[in-house]
Design a protein around this motif. Structure first.
Motif, PDB file in Angstrom:
ATOM      1  N   ALA A  50      63.130  -4.041  57.683  1.00 46.52           N
ATOM      2  CA  ALA A  50      63.539  -2.845  56.577  1.00 46.52           C
ATOM      3  C   ALA A  50      64.381  -1.793  57.388  1.00 46.52           C
ATOM      4  O   ALA A  50      65.513  -1.668  56.756  1.00 46.52           O
ATOM      5  N   LEU A  51      64.076  -1.572  58.617  1.00 50.10           N
ATOM      6  CA  LEU A  51      64.862  -0.389  59.398  1.00 50.10           C
ATOM      7  C   LEU A  51      66.137  -0.934  59.571  1.00 50.10           C
ATOM      8  O   LEU A  51      67.233  -0.191  59.249  1.00 50.10           O
ATOM      9  N   GLN A  52      66.539  -2.143  59.992  1.00 51.36           N
ATOM     10  CA  GLN A  52      67.812  -2.724  60.307  1.00 51.36           C
ATOM     11  C   GLN A  52      68.600  -2.851  59.113  1.00 51.36           C
ATOM     12  O   GLN A  52      69.741  -2.665  58.916  1.00 51.36           O
ATOM     13  N   MET A  53      67.842  -3.524  58.079  1.00 54.76           N
ATOM     14  CA  MET A  53      68.524  -3.715  56.753  1.00 54.76           C
ATOM     15  C   MET A  53      68.933  -2.503  55.835  1.00 54.76           C
ATOM     16  O   MET A  53      70.180  -2.230  55.601  1.00 54.76           O
ATOM     17  N   LEU A  54      68.092  -1.389  56.016  1.00 59.95           N
ATOM     18  CA  LEU A  54      68.707   0.084  55.557  1.00 59.95           C
ATOM     19  C   LEU A  54      69.750   0.662  56.241  1.00 59.95           C
ATOM     20  O   LEU A  54      70.724   1.148  55.750  1.00 59.95           O
ATOM     21  N   ARG A  55      69.632   0.282  57.742  1.00 62.47           N
ATOM     22  CA  ARG A  55      70.731   0.958  58.538  1.00 62.47           C
ATOM     23  C   ARG A  55      71.769   0.204  58.177  1.00 62.47           C
ATOM     24  O   ARG A  55      72.994   0.998  58.121  1.00 62.47           O
ATOM     25  N   ASP A  56      72.149  -1.016  57.857  1.00 66.62           N
ATOM     26  CA  ASP A  56      73.395  -1.821  57.722  1.00 66.62           C
ATOM     27  C   ASP A  56      73.718  -1.418  56.427  1.00 66.62           C
ATOM     28  O   ASP A  56      74.766  -1.367  56.019  1.00 66.62           O
ATOM     29  N   GLN A  57      72.649  -1.200  55.338  1.00 70.16           N
ATOM     30  CA  GLN A  57      73.358  -0.992  53.992  1.00 70.16           C
ATOM     31  C   GLN A  57      73.753   0.515  53.493  1.00 70.16           C
ATOM     32  O   GLN A  57      74.821   0.452  52.966  1.00 70.16           O
ATOM     33  N   ILE A  58      73.317   1.552  54.433  1.00 71.81           N
ATOM     34  CA  ILE A  58      73.866   2.808  54.226  1.00 71.81           C
ATOM     35  C   ILE A  58      74.841   3.366  55.141  1.00 71.81           C
ATOM     36  O   ILE A  58      75.382   4.319  55.218  1.00 71.81           O
ATOM     37  N   GLY A  59      74.839   2.554  56.317  1.00 77.70           N
ATOM     38  CA  GLY A  59      75.742   2.736  57.341  1.00 77.70           C
ATOM     39  C   GLY A  59      75.487   3.973  58.097  1.00 77.70           C
ATOM     40  O   GLY A  59      76.488   4.517  58.702  1.00 77.70           O
ATOM     41  N   ALA A  60      74.099   4.114  58.570  1.00 76.32           N
ATOM     42  CA  ALA A  60      73.703   5.158  59.249  1.00 76.32           C
ATOM     43  C   ALA A  60      72.314   4.911  59.928  1.00 76.32           C
ATOM     44  O   ALA A  60      71.281   4.029  59.453  1.00 76.32           O
ATOM     45  N   TYR A  61      72.189   5.326  60.896  1.00 73.46           N
ATOM     46  CA  TYR A  61      70.779   5.258  61.862  1.00 73.46           C
ATOM     47  C   TYR A  61      69.768   5.941  60.967  1.00 73.46           C
ATOM     48  O   TYR A  61      69.855   7.003  60.351  1.00 73.46           O
ATOM     49  N   VAL A  62      68.595   5.170  60.891  1.00 73.85           N
ATOM     50  CA  VAL A  62      67.317   6.015  60.130  1.00 73.85           C
ATOM     51  C   VAL A  62      66.108   5.889  61.074  1.00 73.85           C
ATOM     52  O   VAL A  62      66.212   4.920  62.018  1.00 73.85           O
TER      53      VAL A  62
END
Length: 260
Positions: A50-62
């Motif tokens: 989830a962390l990497q998918m979300l990071r790629d999806q929104i273009g920001a580190y989470v």
């Protein structure tokens, strides 16, 4: 209270995560069952997180501020800044964040019960054991409220029929697998739990209802925003399999009442 209803949620495209809430400091997703939050030694073969998918999806580190077990679905909160992640992680530890779950469990549970049962700490890796980390006994409490029941005409084990309950679970502490272990402790394991549950009930739901997941869903998350001081309430809709089951058992009206 800021309350994000399902009507405000933008449905995700294929392989995208459903974003439930976002501002300049936080983003929350509806984590699907079967998705790990981040890389973990408990499942080295997994390639999707989830962390990497979300990071790629929104273009920001989470930055993750809490966990959901891999088979559990629902609200998962990330911070967009490290300091905010640390602040919220502290809020979780001091129980300032309110979490609510829905689950389907074996048998007829009491109408309302508080499970006050200490749990032994679970270690994630062999390395932790080698480092001498001990499994401490930790205080653990869960509030459980029965929302609905169903009796099915299927013989399971020594019983001629099978009975199940839909429950609301509010963890008062945050121990690993707490809800799953507490429901097992009171002899009402969550359906679909391959680690703490009962295989005969899991098989029944796979064969009769095509349910191949843990029936535990993080329904909502409430916290006080550290910047705006507003009370934030984030709700996560159920996936298709869980919704279909509620409809089959005539529990769909219960879910609507919960939402309202």
């Amino acid at each position: 209270m800021d309350n994000l209803k399902d009507s405000t949620v933008k449905k995700p495209a294929a392989e995208e995560l459903e974003i439930l809430y976002r501002d300049a400091y936080f983003v929350a997703i509806n984590k699907p069952s079967g998705l790990l939050v981040h890389k973990s030694p408990i499942d080295r073969r997994e390639t999707r997180f989830a962390l990497q998918m979300l990071r790629d999806q929104i273009g920001a580190y989470v930055y993750p501020v809490h966990r959901l077990d891999k088979p559990t679905s629902g609200v998962l909160l990330f911070a967009l800044e490290k300091e905010m992640a640390q602040h919220m992680a502290s809020s979780f530890r001091t129980h300032e964040v309110q979490k609510e779950y829905l689950a389907v469990v074996r048998g007829y549970v009491e109408e309302k019960v508080t499970i006050d049962h200490p749990l032994k700490q679970m270690l994630d890796t062999k390395a932790q054991k080698k480092e001498g980390i001990t499994k401490e006994i930790q205080e653990a409490r869960t509030y459980c409220e029965r929302l609905g029941t169903v009796e099915l005409p299927y013989a399971v084990s020594r019983y001629p029929v099978a009975r199940y309950s839909l429950v609301r679970l509010l963890p008062k502490t945050g121990r690993k697998h707490q809800l799953r272990r507490h429901m097992k402790h009171i002899f009402h394991p969550i359906v679909g739990d391959t680690k703490h549950g009962r295989g005969e009930h899991n098989r029944l739901f796979r064969e009769k209802f095509d349910v191949h997941r843990l029936l535990l869903h993080a329904n909502s998350l409430q916290f006080t925003h550290p910047i705006t001081d507003k009370r934030i309430n984030i709700e996560a809709p159920l996936d298709a399999a869980f919704k279909k089951l509620l409809l089959t058992f005539c529990w769909d009206r219960i879910e609507l009442e919960i939402r309202n």
